[in-house]
Write an enzyme that holds these catalytic residues in place. Structure first.
Site, PDB file in Angstrom:
ATOM      1  N   ASP A 206       0.839  -1.231   0.022  1.00  0.00           N
ATOM      2  CA  ASP A 206       0.104   0.293   0.014  1.00  0.00           C
ATOM      3  C   ASP A 206       0.735   1.301  -0.020  1.00  0.00           C
ATOM      4  O   ASP A 206       2.014   1.216   0.442  1.00  0.00           O
ATOM      5  CB  ASP A 206      -0.798   0.142   1.480  1.00  0.00           C
ATOM      6  N   LYS A 228      -0.600   2.195  -7.011  1.00  0.00           N
ATOM      7  CA  LYS A 228      -0.738   2.511  -8.613  1.00  0.00           C
ATOM      8  C   LYS A 228      -1.580   1.986  -9.608  1.00  0.00           C
ATOM      9  O   LYS A 228      -1.711   2.359 -10.711  1.00  0.00           O
ATOM     10  CB  LYS A 228       0.875   2.361  -9.058  1.00  0.00           C
ATOM     11  N   MET A 343      -8.790   9.211   8.563  1.00  0.00           N
ATOM     12  CA  MET A 343      -9.239   9.925   7.250  1.00  0.00           C
ATOM     13  C   MET A 343     -10.387  10.828   7.391  1.00  0.00           C
ATOM     14  O   MET A 343     -11.156  11.025   6.658  1.00  0.00           O
ATOM     15  CB  MET A 343      -9.778   8.490   6.342  1.00  0.00           C
TER      16      MET A 343
HETATM   17  C1  LIG Z   1      -7.135   3.829   4.802  1.00  0.00           C
HETATM   18  S1  LIG Z   1      -6.642   4.041   6.795  1.00  0.00           S
HETATM   19  C2  LIG Z   1      -5.895   2.684   7.056  1.00  0.00           C
HETATM   20  C3  LIG Z   1      -5.538   2.649   8.587  1.00  0.00           C
HETATM   21  C4  LIG Z   1      -4.425   1.676   8.865  1.00  0.00           C
HETATM   22  N1  LIG Z   1      -5.043   0.282   8.605  1.00  0.00           N
HETATM   23  C5  LIG Z   1      -3.903   1.584  10.170  1.00  0.00           C
HETATM   24  O1  LIG Z   1      -4.472   0.829  11.227  1.00  0.00           O
HETATM   25  O2  LIG Z   1      -3.419   2.536  10.865  1.00  0.00           O
HETATM   26  C6  LIG Z   1      -5.727   5.449   6.514  1.00  0.00           C
HETATM   27  C7  LIG Z   1      -5.628   6.465   7.390  1.00  0.00           C
HETATM   28  O3  LIG Z   1      -4.821   6.151   8.435  1.00  0.00           O
HETATM   29  C8  LIG Z   1      -4.423   7.207   9.310  1.00  0.00           C
HETATM   30  N2  LIG Z   1      -3.149   6.836   9.223  1.00  0.00           N
HETATM   31  C9  LIG Z   1      -2.281   6.149   8.878  1.00  0.00           C
HETATM   32  N3  LIG Z   1      -0.946   5.996   8.977  1.00  0.00           N
HETATM   33  C10 LIG Z   1      -0.837   7.190   9.690  1.00  0.00           C
HETATM   34  C11 LIG Z   1       0.385   7.941  10.319  1.00  0.00           C
HETATM   35  N4  LIG Z   1       1.698   7.409  10.166  1.00  0.00           N
HETATM   36  N5  LIG Z   1      -0.028   9.081  10.773  1.00  0.00           N
HETATM   37  C12 LIG Z   1      -1.279   9.615  10.933  1.00  0.00           C
HETATM   38  N6  LIG Z   1      -2.244   9.008  10.459  1.00  0.00           N
HETATM   39  C13 LIG Z   1      -2.112   7.794   9.746  1.00  0.00           C
HETATM   40  C14 LIG Z   1      -4.701   8.314   8.444  1.00  0.00           C
HETATM   41  O4  LIG Z   1      -5.992   8.759   9.060  1.00  0.00           O
HETATM   42  C15 LIG Z   1      -4.838   7.649   7.176  1.00  0.00           C
HETATM   43  O5  LIG Z   1      -6.029   8.593   6.318  1.00  0.00           O
END
Ligand SMILES: C[S@@+](CC[C@H](N)C(=O)[O-])C[C@H]1O[C@@H](n2cnc3c(N)ncnc32)[C@H](O)[C@@H]1O
Length: 413
Positions: A206, A228, A343
């Protein structure tokens, strides 16, 4: 005596092992015995809290008294974990009389068996004896562990994961592992996740997966950048599912590497179902989710004694009034605890307005953590009433987590 020890792998499943002593040494030794399936009899007047918990959970039998020779009835092995050398010697004497191997924590030279320093790498167990010097054994063990984790596994020394994958028509049957890569810091992947990554033939990654993890893949690994893949979001997911299934059916070991945890807004469930429908075996390796790790990286605990007794993780990708939204923002506004919004940047103004309209105080502390646990992490502290405007002014951008609740200030001096 200077003769070399003779190494063996003891298969202890269901076999009686007696541990004498209930202190720190026994606390360290017992878990590996339980892991081997041994029927552990622990003889000690008192136990450490950790051993007590094992006894209370019925994982071992505890005899709360000093050792008597009958304790060795039916034993295959005895581990003496007491400092009192007189007591240890008397256990050893009984063991020797009965031809039962005896490990002694107090005196290695008097023992009839030594416990090695161990590293486990999937199905492989490496046990190191340091010629009577436990520190030497640990140093060598650590070096081998690092080597296995980083260098040797890709060449097959650690073996393919799991014999259950079997073969199809003489060829190795493929399988898929859904692996959580953690929030961003490459060191926050789990040990198991990292091991499977080093064993993969194909990695489907991802966008939010830490780049450094991919940097370490061996050159012949096929890397599919899932971010991509063209088409809209649902079409792209179908494409990803298809890639996982096709590669696995062709015999590859496929690691689907996902940011954070695969099941937290990660669509891991859909991928699992697609593989299951195609008869492809799947392993799920949980990851450190950004919903907890991002607040933590900003010094915010999602719960804190006397401050928050719950935390709720919610997706803000749809506005509160969107017909497809499944979130009861009005109900969330009535909670006192911590709200972690993933998100949610695009809809933050609408979300905070809805929470305030339904009763959450605009003074409630709020924070935004962008790119948490990476070198580019940014943290904004504000209030529920102000955070949406502050976020725009500070030009924060995704990926970011929004935290709402008194925990935001809980650790401030
Ligand atoms: C599609 S979700 C996936 C979440 C992921 N599966 C998790 O458990 O962290 C993506 C969202 O996770 C959050 N996110 C993921 N990585 C992050 C990071 N390093 N810092 C802040 N927010 C993060 C953000 O809100 C982002 O928009």
């Amino acid at each position: 005596m200077t003769s070399n020890p003779y190494p063996l792998g003891l298969r202890l499943h269901g076999r009686r092992v007696v541990v004498v002593g209930g202190g720190a040494v026994a606390t360290r030794r017992v878990p590996a015995l339980l892991d081997a399936g041994a029927d552990v009899l622990l003889v000690a007047p008192e136990l450490t809290p950790a051993l007590r918990a094992q006894a209370d959970a019925g994982r071992l039998h505890w005899v709360p008294r000093r050792f008597v020779p009958e304790d060795l009835d039916g034993a295959w092995l005895v581990q003496v974990a007491v400092d009192d050398s007189m007591a240890a010697a008397s256990v050893s004497a009984v063991a020797a009389e009965r031809r039962i191997f005896c490990v002694r924590a107090d005196d290695r030279t008097a023992a009839t068996a030594w416990t090695p320093a161990v590293t486990r790498h999937g199905p492989v167990t490496v046990a190191v004896l340091g010629g009577g010097d436990p520190r030497r054994a640990m140093t060598v063990r650590d070096a081998i562990r690092d080597l296995l984790a980083v260098r040797l596994a890709p060449d097959g020394i650690a073996g393919r994961p799991d014999a259950s994958s079997g073969t199809t028509g003489g060829r190795q049957a493929g399988r898929v592992a859904l692996v959580g890569a953690g929030p961003g810091d490459p060191e926050l992947i789990t040990v198991k996740g990292w091991r499977l990554l080093t064993e993969a033939d194909v990695v489907v990654a991802d966008r939010l997966v830490p780049g450094l993890l991919l940097d370490e893949l061996r050159p012949d690994v096929e890397l599919v950048d899932a971010s991509k893949i063209p088409y809209g979001p649902s079409r792209a997911q179908e494409e990803i599912n298809q890639i996982l299934v096709d590669r696995a059916l062709a015999g590859a070991f496929v690691v689907r590497l996902k940011g954070g945890d695969p099941y937290v807004f990660g669509r891991g469930g859909e991928e699992l179902l697609a593989c299951a429908a195609a008869g492809v075996p799947v392993t799920v390796v949980p990851g450190v989710t950004s919903s907890i790790a991002a607040p933590a990286a900003a010094g915010i605990p999602v719960t804190h004694r006397g401050v928050a007794h719950e935390f709720t993780v919610v997706s803000g990708h749809l506005a509160p009034d969107a017909p497809a939204s499944l979130v009861r923002w009005d109900a969330l506004a009535g909670l006192h605890g911590t709200l972690v919004i993933l998100m949610g940047l695009k809809n933050l103004a609408a979300i905070t307005a809805t929470l305030i309209a339904h009763g959450r105080s605009p003074q409630t502390p709020a924070a935004v953590v962008q790119e948490a646990t990476t070198g580019t992490q940014r943290v904004l502290r504000s209030t529920l009433g102000e955070v949406a405007a502050d976020l725009l002014a500070a030009e924060l951008r995704p990926p970011a987590v929004v935290v709402v609740g008194d925990v935001v200030d809980a650790l401030d001096g």
